[in-house]
Each structure stands twice: as C-alpha cells, then as structure tokens.
Design an enzyme around this catalytic site. Structure first.
Site, PDB file in Angstrom:
ATOM      1  N   CYS A  47       0.669  -1.250  -0.115  1.00 33.89           N
ATOM      2  CA  CYS A  47       0.074   0.017   0.000  1.00 33.89           C
ATOM      3  C   CYS A  47       0.673   1.379   0.064  1.00 33.89           C
ATOM      4  CB  CYS A  47      -0.796  -0.071   1.202  1.00 33.89           C
ATOM      5  SG  CYS A  47      -2.023  -1.236   1.453  1.00 33.89           S
ATOM      6  N   ARG A  74      14.911 -15.710  13.329  1.00 30.67           N
ATOM      7  CA  ARG A  74      13.810 -16.224  14.120  1.00 30.67           C
ATOM      8  C   ARG A  74      13.405 -17.846  14.038  1.00 30.67           C
ATOM      9  NH1 ARG A  74      13.429 -10.933  13.858  1.00 30.67           N
ATOM     10  NH2 ARG A  74      12.531  -9.962  15.587  1.00 30.67           N
ATOM     11  N   ASN A 311      -2.865  -9.178   7.707  1.00 33.04           N
ATOM     12  CA  ASN A 311      -2.126  -9.267   9.040  1.00 33.04           C
ATOM     13  C   ASN A 311      -3.099  -9.869  10.168  1.00 33.04           C
ATOM     14  OD1 ASN A 311       0.467  -7.888   8.925  1.00 33.04           O
ATOM     15  ND2 ASN A 311      -0.734  -6.586   7.944  1.00 33.04           N
ATOM     16  N   TYR A 432     -14.444  16.888  20.814  1.00 31.48           N
ATOM     17  CA  TYR A 432     -14.774  18.208  20.290  1.00 31.48           C
ATOM     18  C   TYR A 432     -13.675  19.287  20.776  1.00 31.48           C
ATOM     19  CZ  TYR A 432     -16.165  22.974  20.250  1.00 31.48           C
ATOM     20  OH  TYR A 432     -16.240  24.374  20.026  1.00 31.48           O
ATOM     21  N   TRP A 440     -21.249  19.917  16.626  1.00 29.94           N
ATOM     22  CA  TRP A 440     -21.587  18.811  16.058  1.00 29.94           C
ATOM     23  C   TRP A 440     -20.831  18.215  15.022  1.00 29.94           C
ATOM     24  CZ3 TRP A 440     -25.814  15.867  17.753  1.00 29.94           C
ATOM     25  CH2 TRP A 440     -26.575  16.492  18.699  1.00 29.94           C
TER      26      TRP A 440
END
Length: 458
Positions: A47, A74, A311, A432, A440
């Site tokens: 991506c 690993r 993932n 907010y 709002w």
C-alpha cells in the site's frame, strides 16, 4: 517425537504473520516452519508503493517491516525467490522451483498455510507488454516504474483504472511533475462510492490538475519507432503517454488452490471458516488477499484485498496452527485514501450494494467542515449516510473532504460492527475542540438527518 512441519506459501503480510505467530507459540523442537516466497522481499507494505513512487517515502527499505534475514534468525526456514508450482493435497506436499537455478523439489507438510495474495488485472491488450507500461503490485514493480520515469523523454503519464491504486498513482505522478490523465471505463473514479460522492472526487482531482476521462474503455497501447509506449487508445481517441501505469485492480491469486480442488467462492477467493481453515480441510489454512471474507453488514462473502485483513488473518492462523484459538468475525468494508488535498473514505454498503441485497433504505447527505467553521484552515467535507428504512440500522457511510475528514470513517465502522442505529449514533460522545471538529461532528449531523429521514419514511 519429531517436530511437525508447517509449510507457508507466500512471504508477505498473511504468510509471515502466520509463521511468526506460530513461532512465538512453538519452538523449532515442536514445529518446523518452511516458507516459500517467489520475490526478493518479505513483510512489506504494498500500500505504500505509490507514496514511495511519489517521493513521500524516501526509500523502498522504509516499506519493509521485516527482512528475510530477520525471519530466518527467528527460526523460520524462509526460501526466497522460490515459487510453489503445485499443491498435492492427498500427498500432503508442495512442489517448489528455485527461480535462479530452476531446481525443483517436493516438500511434505503436516500443516499448510496458503497466503498467495492477489494478482493484478492485466488485460491482454495489444501493446500492453511494451516498455513504459507498468503495474505497481510489488517493490520490484515500483523500482521499474521509477527507472522508467527517469527514462521518459517527455513528461506525460496515463493511468488506466480509477480505483484506489489508480488515483494514488495519479497523485504520485503529478507530484513527479508529469501531466497526468486518468482513464476509467466507469462513470466515475472509485466505483466503491455512490455516483454523487464520486462526482465530488472527480471535481477535486480535476482541480488538482489531473485530467479525468470517464467511460474510457482502453483498447490498445500504441508504441513509437523505438518500441516504447507513445499513447493509449480508448475508443476513437488517443491519449499521449511517455509512461503508462495500470491500476485495474486485483483478483485472488488462487491458481494453485484451484488446481488442487480447494473450495473457491464466486470471486475466485478461497473459502474458509471463522478460524481461517479452508473449508473441508482440517490441516490447511488460508489468509490475505487470496481469500473471501464475510461482510457482516450484508451477510455475504466478498473479496476485499487489504493489508489490514491480511495481518489479522495471519495472527489468527498462526495461533490456531500452534494449538491456540482465534477467529476472524468478518469485515464491514472500510477503506480510505487520498488524492492531493482531498481525502476519501467509505464503509458498509453503497446504494448499489444495498439494492443488490434487497434492502430498503434512506440516505442523508450533509456538507460541513473538518474543524469549527471559524477556525483557520477549515476545509469542506461531505458525509453521506445510508440507514435501513423502518429499523434505522446504519448501512453505510461515505466521506469526501479536506484534511482530517477521512479518518472519521472509523466511527462509522465501529457503529456498523456494533449494528447501531443512526438514532443511537446521535448520542455518541465524540471529541470536540475547534481545531478538530465543529460542535456537532459532521458524522453526527448526518446521523441526525438520517433519523429524520427514517421517521419520515415510517
């Protein structure tokens, strides 16, 4: 007792997440892990390629989360530039080929993970294999494109396809100083938006300097005397190009699975249960862009290729393979992108998808700003909301707007997952302060308007 052997086909997000999680839970003395990857890279962000091409990300190394050497350290037997060419389910083995030497061998398994990803759509058009025509699916693709941009005589680019990759690549090429034309055969870029929201995106792209041509069915890539691309033909019109980027989407990479007789869905993706085990096969799991996932809003299985899903699939598969327990409950279809200064996001169902499901619904569209209107730099944003008629259940949200607009889609994604009604949404305690939102929030304003529409519809 001999260790069991786990074989993983695919070394990117789902495959190596599964391998890594399984290794965390079981050591080499209990579980041998062999992984095959046909490219030279593992665990990288596909991506991020448009942003590397565009120069926002300096080096391709920045896209790599973990190198082959780190996986090997690993205790994972990771075999790079090695392609699995055959899957023998009855014999519990896979055939692989070393792409450098051509040598082939069979590897047996006790447990198998299929993470073969997706393949880019590349139609068999005349000239499509010509120099200067590029996909952007892998890091190698990105490197080849950057080399091609440097070699381009003039600076005219044509992007074929108006999906996420198409519009992201249009921005990247614009940032590189190219004149950019985007061709899409649909009536708008991003068919995952409703037409009214797609029109807003088109307008924003054109204001940014990207020429958008809709209804353009590409028929041929034309070349010059040197053999390099010179134009793209769509119907009776030619669009001059020194470089062409294909952004026509992807399909599940399931050729191996299909040949082995594993169950596939309508889109060609593998079908799994909630543990990501391939249906009907106790010791085979699959995840990432090669599977279909449950859309919890519609109740249907769909093909949605996203790294976030891959993932998660890998973590769940690795746990289950190693004797733990995990499930993947499904998705709501959340996606986000940007083109220049305009952010775009969507989640849930569009009007077209709701119609296909036989749902009756109302829509509410509101225009607002990303911050308090009086705050310096306030940018316009549009929120469109779909709610089920009578019940008021939220069905989908789309957002197009300036900086700070798109990530508001996460509020809608949570509401969809919780199966909230738009009336319940109006009571959400959202943050907010004038630099971040009007009193709002636009999502709540859209919910209030949707409540009125539901009540009016009876």
């Amino acid at each position: 007792m001999a260790a069991e052997r786990l074989v993983v086909i695919g070394g990117d997000a789902a495959g190596m997440s599964a391998a890594s999680q399984a290794r965390r839970l079981k050591g080499p003395e209990e579980l041998e892990i062999v992984a095959f990857e046909r490219s030279g890279f593992t665990s990288y962000s596909a991506c991020g390629i448009p942003y590397w091409v565009g120069g926002d990300v300096p080096e391709h190394d920045d896209l790599i989360a973990r190198t082959p050497e780190e996986h090997q350290e690993r205790g994972i037997d990771l075999r790079m530039r090695t392609e699995v060419t055959e899957l023998d389910v009855a014999g519990r083995r896979v055939r692989s080929r070393d792409l450098a030497s051509g040598a082939e061998e069979w590897t047996s398994y006790d447990k198998l993970v299929i993470a073969t990803g997706a393949r880019p759509v590349r139609p068999a058009l005349p000239g499509i294999e010509s120099p200067g025509v590029h996909g952007v699916h892998t890091i190698d693709d990105g490197r080849a494109l950057l080399d091609s941009l440097e070699a381009a005589g003039r600076r005219r680019a044509v992007v074929v396809g108006g999906g996420y990759i198409g519009i992201e690549m249009a921005e990247a090429l614009l940032g590189r100083g190219f004149e950019v034309t985007l061709l899409t055969r649909g009536a708008q870029p991003m068919h995952s938006l409703d037409p009214d929201m797609g029109d807003r995106l088109t307008g924003a792209m054109e204001r940014s300097g990207i020429r958008v041509v809709t209804g353009a069915e590409v028929t041929e890539v034309l070349t010059g005397d040197s053999g390099r691309v010179r134009a793209v033909a769509a119907a009776s019109t030619e669009y001059a190009a020194d470089v062409v980027v294909l952004g026509l989407g992807v399909t599940p990479g399931t050729d191996l699975a299909r040949a082995a007789g594993l169950p596939l869905g309508a889109s060609g993706g593998l079908l799994t249960d909630t543990s990501m085990r391939v249906r009907g096969h106790a010791d085979i799991w699959a995840g990432g862009d090669c599977v279909e996932v449950l859309d919890v809003v519609s109740g249907r299985h769909r093909f949605i290729a996203l790294g976030t899903h891959a993932n998660k699939h890998g973590q769940i598969i690795g746990s289950n393979v190693a004797g733990g327990y995990g499930t993947f409950p499904g998705v709501v279809g959340t996606a986000v992108t940007k083109v220049c200064e305009t952010e775009v996001a969507r989640t849930g169902l569009t009007e077209r998808q709701a119609d296909e499901e036989g749902l009756q619904y109302v829509t509410a569209t509101v225009e607002s700003t990303n911050t308090a209107g009086y705050y310096p730099g306030a940018a316009l944003m549009t929120v469109k909301m779909l709610a089920e008629r009578r019940t008021g259940r939220l069905l989908g949200v789309q957002i197009v707007g300036g900086a700070g607009a798109a990530k508001r889609i996460d509020v809608a994604a949570v509401a969809l997952t919780a199966r909230m009604t738009v009336e319940q949404m109006t009571a959400l305690d959202l943050a907010y302060a004038p630099p971040f939102s009007p009193v709002w929030d636009p999502v709540l304003v859209a919910a209030r308007k949707a409540v009125s529409k539901v009540r009016a519809a009876g």
